[in-house]
Design a protein around this motif. Structure first.
Motif, PDB file in Angstrom:
ATOM      1  N   ASP A  58       0.834  -1.208   0.000  1.00 21.19           N
ATOM      2  CA  ASP A  58       0.000   0.000   0.000  1.00 21.19           C
ATOM      3  C   ASP A  58       0.870   1.259   0.000  1.00 21.19           C
ATOM      4  O   ASP A  58       0.577   2.225  -0.710  1.00 21.19           O
ATOM      5  CB  ASP A  58      -0.937   0.019   1.213  1.00 21.19           C
ATOM      6  CG  ASP A  58      -2.049  -1.022   1.106  1.00 21.19           C
ATOM      7  OD1 ASP A  58      -2.266  -1.555  -0.003  1.00 21.19           O
ATOM      8  OD2 ASP A  58      -2.684  -1.306   2.141  1.00 21.19           O
ATOM      9  N   GLU A  59       1.951   1.252   0.775  1.00 20.91           N
ATOM     10  CA  GLU A  59       2.841   2.406   0.821  1.00 20.91           C
ATOM     11  C   GLU A  59       3.533   2.610  -0.528  1.00 20.91           C
ATOM     12  O   GLU A  59       3.672   3.739  -1.000  1.00 20.91           O
ATOM     13  CB  GLU A  59       3.876   2.240   1.929  1.00 20.91           C
ATOM     14  CG  GLU A  59       3.290   2.433   3.327  1.00 20.91           C
ATOM     15  CD  GLU A  59       4.333   2.263   4.416  1.00 20.91           C
ATOM     16  OE1 GLU A  59       5.544   2.384   4.127  1.00 20.91           O
ATOM     17  OE2 GLU A  59       3.934   2.005   5.559  1.00 20.91           O
ATOM     18  N   LEU A  60       3.951   1.511  -1.162  1.00 19.84           N
ATOM     19  CA  LEU A  60       4.586   1.620  -2.475  1.00 19.84           C
ATOM     20  C   LEU A  60       3.590   2.111  -3.523  1.00 19.84           C
ATOM     21  O   LEU A  60       3.942   2.901  -4.400  1.00 19.84           O
ATOM     22  CB  LEU A  60       5.184   0.283  -2.895  1.00 19.84           C
ATOM     23  CG  LEU A  60       6.411  -0.170  -2.095  1.00 19.84           C
ATOM     24  CD1 LEU A  60       6.840  -1.575  -2.516  1.00 19.84           C
ATOM     25  CD2 LEU A  60       7.555   0.810  -2.253  1.00 19.84           C
ATOM     26  N   ASP A  61       2.341   1.651  -3.432  1.00 17.94           N
ATOM     27  CA  ASP A  61       1.305   2.136  -4.342  1.00 17.94           C
ATOM     28  C   ASP A  61       1.076   3.632  -4.156  1.00 17.94           C
ATOM     29  O   ASP A  61       0.896   4.365  -5.131  1.00 17.94           O
ATOM     30  CB  ASP A  61      -0.016   1.381  -4.125  1.00 17.94           C
ATOM     31  CG  ASP A  61       0.032  -0.043  -4.659  1.00 17.94           C
ATOM     32  OD1 ASP A  61       0.962  -0.365  -5.429  1.00 17.94           O
ATOM     33  OD2 ASP A  61      -0.849  -0.837  -4.274  1.00 17.94           O
ATOM     34  N   ASP A  62       1.117   4.103  -2.911  1.00 19.41           N
ATOM     35  CA  ASP A  62       0.956   5.534  -2.634  1.00 19.41           C
ATOM     36  C   ASP A  62       2.107   6.331  -3.255  1.00 19.41           C
ATOM     37  O   ASP A  62       1.906   7.412  -3.807  1.00 19.41           O
ATOM     38  CB  ASP A  62       0.893   5.794  -1.124  1.00 19.41           C
ATOM     39  CG  ASP A  62      -0.407   5.314  -0.503  1.00 19.41           C
ATOM     40  OD1 ASP A  62      -1.362   5.037  -1.256  1.00 19.41           O
ATOM     41  OD2 ASP A  62      -0.468   5.212   0.743  1.00 19.41           O
ATOM     42  N   ILE A  63       3.320   5.785  -3.170  1.00 17.90           N
ATOM     43  CA  ILE A  63       4.473   6.467  -3.759  1.00 17.90           C
ATOM     44  C   ILE A  63       4.321   6.521  -5.276  1.00 17.90           C
ATOM     45  O   ILE A  63       4.568   7.553  -5.895  1.00 17.90           O
ATOM     46  CB  ILE A  63       5.791   5.770  -3.355  1.00 17.90           C
ATOM     47  CG1 ILE A  63       6.050   5.996  -1.861  1.00 17.90           C
ATOM     48  CG2 ILE A  63       6.960   6.264  -4.200  1.00 17.90           C
ATOM     49  CD1 ILE A  63       7.215   5.195  -1.319  1.00 17.90           C
ATOM     50  N   ASP A  64       3.892   5.415  -5.892  1.00 17.24           N
ATOM     51  CA  ASP A  64       3.660   5.394  -7.341  1.00 17.24           C
ATOM     52  C   ASP A  64       2.602   6.412  -7.735  1.00 17.24           C
ATOM     53  O   ASP A  64       2.750   7.115  -8.733  1.00 17.24           O
ATOM     54  CB  ASP A  64       3.246   3.996  -7.814  1.00 17.24           C
ATOM     55  CG  ASP A  64       4.412   3.032  -7.855  1.00 17.24           C
ATOM     56  OD1 ASP A  64       5.563   3.500  -7.836  1.00 17.24           O
ATOM     57  OD2 ASP A  64       4.155   1.815  -7.908  1.00 17.24           O
ATOM     58  N   ASP A  65       1.518   6.479  -6.975  1.00 17.23           N
ATOM     59  CA  ASP A  65       0.449   7.445  -7.256  1.00 17.23           C
ATOM     60  C   ASP A  65       0.980   8.861  -7.142  1.00 17.23           C
ATOM     61  O   ASP A  65       0.636   9.733  -7.952  1.00 17.23           O
ATOM     62  CB  ASP A  65      -0.731   7.252  -6.298  1.00 17.23           C
ATOM     63  CG  ASP A  65      -1.489   5.961  -6.559  1.00 17.23           C
ATOM     64  OD1 ASP A  65      -1.316   5.386  -7.655  1.00 17.23           O
ATOM     65  OD2 ASP A  65      -2.250   5.531  -5.663  1.00 17.23           O
ATOM     66  N   PHE A  66       1.833   9.092  -6.168  1.00 15.02           N
ATOM     67  CA  PHE A  66       2.405  10.418  -5.956  1.00 15.02           C
ATOM     68  C   PHE A  66       3.244  10.828  -7.172  1.00 15.02           C
ATOM     69  O   PHE A  66       3.131  11.934  -7.678  1.00 15.02           O
ATOM     70  CB  PHE A  66       3.263  10.404  -4.685  1.00 15.02           C
ATOM     71  CG  PHE A  66       3.879  11.720  -4.336  1.00 15.02           C
ATOM     72  CD1 PHE A  66       3.110  12.743  -3.811  1.00 15.02           C
ATOM     73  CD2 PHE A  66       5.233  11.944  -4.540  1.00 15.02           C
ATOM     74  CE1 PHE A  66       3.679  13.960  -3.480  1.00 15.02           C
ATOM     75  CE2 PHE A  66       5.806  13.156  -4.213  1.00 15.02           C
ATOM     76  CZ  PHE A  66       5.023  14.171  -3.686  1.00 15.02           C
ATOM     77  N   ASP A  67       4.062   9.912  -7.681  1.00  9.65           N
ATOM     78  CA  ASP A  67       4.902  10.193  -8.850  1.00  9.65           C
ATOM     79  C   ASP A  67       4.060  10.387 -10.111  1.00  9.65           C
ATOM     80  O   ASP A  67       4.382  11.218 -10.946  1.00  9.65           O
ATOM     81  CB  ASP A  67       5.912   9.066  -9.076  1.00  9.65           C
ATOM     82  CG  ASP A  67       7.022   9.085  -8.049  1.00  9.65           C
ATOM     83  OD1 ASP A  67       7.190  10.111  -7.366  1.00  9.65           O
ATOM     84  OD2 ASP A  67       7.715   8.062  -7.924  1.00  9.65           O
TER      85      ASP A  67
END
Length: 78
Positions: A58-67
């Motif tokens: 979930d945290e990695l998905d949030d980082i991807d969404d942020f980018d």
């Protein structure tokens, strides 16, 4: 040896058998309980690992969404 002595020795043997059975049943019960506790511990560890993996994903998905949003201005400062 008199007959009474033989009878007493014979009775003690049965008492020892009963005690041995009780000890064996108690040992079996303890082994079963320990086995159950060990299985439960392994299941708890597996569930904790899955929870942590889901959290990380979930945290990695949030980082991807942020980018993907184009909000990576902080990379320009380097």
């Amino acid at each position: 040896m008199s007959d009474a002595d033989i009878d007493d020795d014979f009775d003690d043997e049965f008492a020892d058998d009963d005690d041995a059975k009780m000890v064996e049943e108690a040992e079996t019960s303890v082994r079963t309980r320990l086995s159950s506790l060990e299985k439960r511990r392994l299941i708890d560890n597996l569930l904790e690992e899955k929870r942590l993996a889901r959290e990380l994903k979930d945290e990695l998905d949030d980082i991807d969404d942020f980018d993907e949003d184009g909000d990576d201005d902080w990379d320009d400062d380097i």
